[in-house]
Every structure is written in structure tokens, then in C-alpha cells.
Motif scaffolding. Sequence first.
Motif, mmCIF file in Angstrom:
data_model
loop_
_atom_site.group_PDB
_atom_site.id
_atom_site.type_symbol
_atom_site.label_atom_id
_atom_site.label_comp_id
_atom_site.label_asym_id
_atom_site.label_seq_id
_atom_site.Cartn_x
_atom_site.Cartn_y
_atom_site.Cartn_z
ATOM 1 N N PRO A 1 -64.779 30.294 68.067
ATOM 2 C CA PRO A 1 -64.769 29.300 69.154
ATOM 3 C C PRO A 1 -66.131 28.634 69.300
ATOM 4 O O PRO A 1 -67.160 29.215 68.943
ATOM 5 C CB PRO A 1 -64.414 30.138 70.392
ATOM 6 C CG PRO A 1 -64.869 31.520 70.046
ATOM 7 C CD PRO A 1 -64.646 31.665 68.567
ATOM 8 N N TRP A 2 -66.122 27.404 69.833
ATOM 9 C CA TRP A 2 -67.348 26.635 69.910
ATOM 10 C C TRP A 2 -68.429 27.317 70.739
ATOM 11 O O TRP A 2 -69.597 27.315 70.359
ATOM 12 C CB TRP A 2 -67.092 25.231 70.456
ATOM 13 C CG TRP A 2 -68.373 24.522 70.802
ATOM 14 C CD1 TRP A 2 -68.797 24.116 72.027
ATOM 15 C CD2 TRP A 2 -69.431 24.174 69.891
ATOM 16 N NE1 TRP A 2 -70.043 23.534 71.954
ATOM 17 C CE2 TRP A 2 -70.449 23.560 70.644
ATOM 18 C CE3 TRP A 2 -69.608 24.330 68.513
ATOM 19 C CZ2 TRP A 2 -71.627 23.094 70.073
ATOM 20 C CZ3 TRP A 2 -70.779 23.865 67.944
ATOM 21 C CH2 TRP A 2 -71.775 23.251 68.716
ATOM 22 N N GLN A 3 -68.087 27.890 71.864
ATOM 23 C CA GLN A 3 -69.112 28.491 72.719
ATOM 24 C C GLN A 3 -69.877 29.583 71.985
ATOM 25 O O GLN A 3 -71.099 29.682 72.103
ATOM 26 C CB GLN A 3 -68.474 29.046 73.999
ATOM 27 C CG GLN A 3 -67.938 27.974 74.938
ATOM 28 C CD GLN A 3 -69.002 26.948 75.324
ATOM 29 O OE1 GLN A 3 -70.165 27.303 75.562
ATOM 30 N NE2 GLN A 3 -68.619 25.681 75.357
ATOM 31 N N ALA A 4 -69.165 30.402 71.214
ATOM 32 C CA ALA A 4 -69.837 31.451 70.449
ATOM 33 C C ALA A 4 -70.667 30.853 69.320
ATOM 34 O O ALA A 4 -71.799 31.260 69.065
ATOM 35 C CB ALA A 4 -68.805 32.433 69.887
ATOM 36 N N GLN B 1 -66.034 28.393 56.085
ATOM 37 C CA GLN B 1 -64.760 28.331 55.364
ATOM 38 C C GLN B 1 -63.834 29.451 55.822
ATOM 39 O O GLN B 1 -64.256 30.588 56.013
ATOM 40 C CB GLN B 1 -65.015 28.444 53.860
ATOM 41 C CG GLN B 1 -63.757 28.385 53.010
ATOM 42 C CD GLN B 1 -64.070 28.394 51.528
ATOM 43 O OE1 GLN B 1 -65.015 27.749 51.077
ATOM 44 N NE2 GLN B 1 -63.298 29.134 50.751
ATOM 45 N N ASP B 2 -62.560 29.131 56.010
ATOM 46 C CA ASP B 2 -61.494 30.069 56.377
ATOM 47 C C ASP B 2 -61.599 30.582 57.811
ATOM 48 O O ASP B 2 -60.835 31.469 58.201
ATOM 49 C CB ASP B 2 -61.431 31.262 55.404
ATOM 50 C CG ASP B 2 -61.049 30.822 53.991
ATOM 51 O OD1 ASP B 2 -60.270 29.860 53.872
ATOM 52 O OD2 ASP B 2 -61.526 31.437 53.020
ATOM 53 N N GLU B 3 -62.510 30.042 58.586
ATOM 54 C CA GLU B 3 -62.540 30.360 60.008
ATOM 55 C C GLU B 3 -61.400 29.632 60.721
ATOM 56 O O GLU B 3 -60.882 28.633 60.242
ATOM 57 C CB GLU B 3 -63.858 29.911 60.641
ATOM 58 C CG GLU B 3 -65.067 30.681 60.206
ATOM 59 C CD GLU B 3 -66.332 30.147 60.832
ATOM 60 O OE1 GLU B 3 -67.357 30.842 60.762
ATOM 61 O OE2 GLU B 3 -66.305 29.030 61.390
ATOM 62 N N GLN B 4 -61.041 30.142 61.882
ATOM 63 C CA GLN B 4 -60.113 29.433 62.750
ATOM 64 C C GLN B 4 -60.934 28.920 63.938
ATOM 65 O O GLN B 4 -61.251 29.663 64.849
ATOM 66 C CB GLN B 4 -58.984 30.341 63.231
ATOM 67 C CG GLN B 4 -57.917 29.599 64.028
ATOM 68 C CD GLN B 4 -56.767 30.497 64.422
ATOM 69 O OE1 GLN B 4 -56.958 31.683 64.652
ATOM 70 N NE2 GLN B 4 -55.564 29.950 64.506
ATOM 71 N N GLY B 5 -61.295 27.653 63.882
ATOM 72 C CA GLY B 5 -62.145 27.073 64.913
ATOM 73 C C GLY B 5 -61.353 26.288 65.938
ATOM 74 O O GLY B 5 -60.202 25.904 65.707
ATOM 75 N N ASP B 6 -61.989 26.035 67.071
ATOM 76 C CA ASP B 6 -61.308 25.302 68.143
ATOM 77 C C ASP B 6 -62.088 24.044 68.528
ATOM 78 O O ASP B 6 -62.025 23.590 69.660
ATOM 79 C CB ASP B 6 -61.129 26.198 69.370
ATOM 80 C CG ASP B 6 -62.458 26.532 70.056
ATOM 81 O OD1 ASP B 6 -63.531 26.338 69.418
ATOM 82 O OD2 ASP B 6 -62.437 26.969 71.222
ATOM 83 N N TYR B 7 -62.815 23.468 67.557
ATOM 84 C CA TYR B 7 -63.636 22.294 67.877
ATOM 85 C C TYR B 7 -63.778 21.403 66.655
ATOM 86 O O TYR B 7 -63.651 21.851 65.516
ATOM 87 C CB TYR B 7 -65.030 22.724 68.349
ATOM 88 C CG TYR B 7 -65.806 23.529 67.331
ATOM 89 C CD1 TYR B 7 -66.693 22.919 66.445
ATOM 90 C CD2 TYR B 7 -65.655 24.910 67.253
ATOM 91 C CE1 TYR B 7 -67.400 23.658 65.508
ATOM 92 C CE2 TYR B 7 -66.359 25.665 66.319
ATOM 93 C CZ TYR B 7 -67.228 25.034 65.449
ATOM 94 O OH TYR B 7 -67.932 25.773 64.518
#
Length: 220
Positions: free
Chosen positions: A45-48, A106-112
Amino acid sequence: MTVKQLLSRLRRTADPADGTPRPDDAGFFATQLMDHEGDTQLLAPWQARASELGARPFDTVQGLALLQQWFHQDPVFAGLEGIDLGVLGGYFEFVQLDSGRQIIGQDEQGDYLVVLLKGVVADDRLQPSGAKVRINESRAGDVLGEMSVLDGGTRFCSCTALTPLIAAVLPSQALEAMMNEDPRLAAAVLAWLAKRLSLRLRQVSARLSVQLTRGGQAGE
């Protein structure tokens, strides 16, 4: 095939601005077409990520002025009569980042998603063979990570700052809020993103066509 599944496949078509094949293109395109639904997804997630990157706030007024330079060039936004694009400042987060920082993994699941306002970013894809392919070098006006925001899938490549950056970050929660509160503006932003995705798809299609043609000639 559902829209989400289609977008998930299109997510794997990120490509450079030029149509020039690179030495590792054969393996690159082979892995483009592979499904990775069974892969372990790393939540980012973006905040992290902002904390890890040491992201520093950038002046909203200046950041919005840079962002509007790109939006005003698109006819989609020119038709938004009566809507102040300044409201975008309430949805985007404007930040400064140091060189060498990995904005997306790469291969992360991001929300931004990230709109580059200044600086250069390397877009690299790690192949199953262990080789790293430089897909593109993104610059001001380019968008990073939009497919994961649209379809909830994993990131196709890693994005690392080659220079100090100024960027506008749009978390998925902010995009959802925009859709509820300013639907016409959200529709324009989505149309802008769709045009960029379409351009990338055309570029990768042209590049794949060249690679397949060369492969066919080599086998004759």
C-alpha cells in the motif's frame, strides 16, 4: 472473459516508447503471455511504501500546476466546462523522491498509481531466467502502476528512480472517492489513463509483430 480478466492480461503489455526490439525480447514476450494468478502477491500500500521511500511532501499548488500541464494537453479535459481542475489537488498526493528509490516492485499488489512530473524512472522486468530487461525509461507525463489500480492485479515490472523525482500519487481509495464525489472528473482521468494504456498496447503489438516476423524469417 470478464473485463477484469482482460485488464489483467493487458496489464502485462507495458512497453517502451520506441518499437525497437531488444536482445532478450523472445523470452520477454513469452513471459508476457503467462498467467501468474497462482503467484504469491506482496501487498504494498502507498502509505507503507511512502514511508520506506522517505517520500517528502511537495507543494500542492506547484505540483498541481505541473500536473495540469499534461491534463490540459488532452482534449478529454478541454471539454470539462465548469469544472475546476484544481479539485484534483484534493485527490492526488504530491511528493519528492530521491534517486535510486524503487517506487514500484515487480509482482507486488499495489493500491496506487504515479504520474511523473519531473525526473526519469527505469522500468525493469526480471525474467524467469534471472535476466533483467529494461522495458522503458519513463519521464514527465508518464504514468506508473495504473493497471494494478484498475484491475487489482500485481505489478508487471519494477520502477526505480534514475534521478530525483517529483510525482503525483493517486491511491485507489482516492480514485474511488473521486468517482463518487466528482464523477465527470473521474471519467476524464480514467479516459486519460485508458488512452495511455491503448498507446502502450499498440506499441507492444508493433514490437511483437517485428519479433515474430524476424523469428519466422530465421526459421526459413
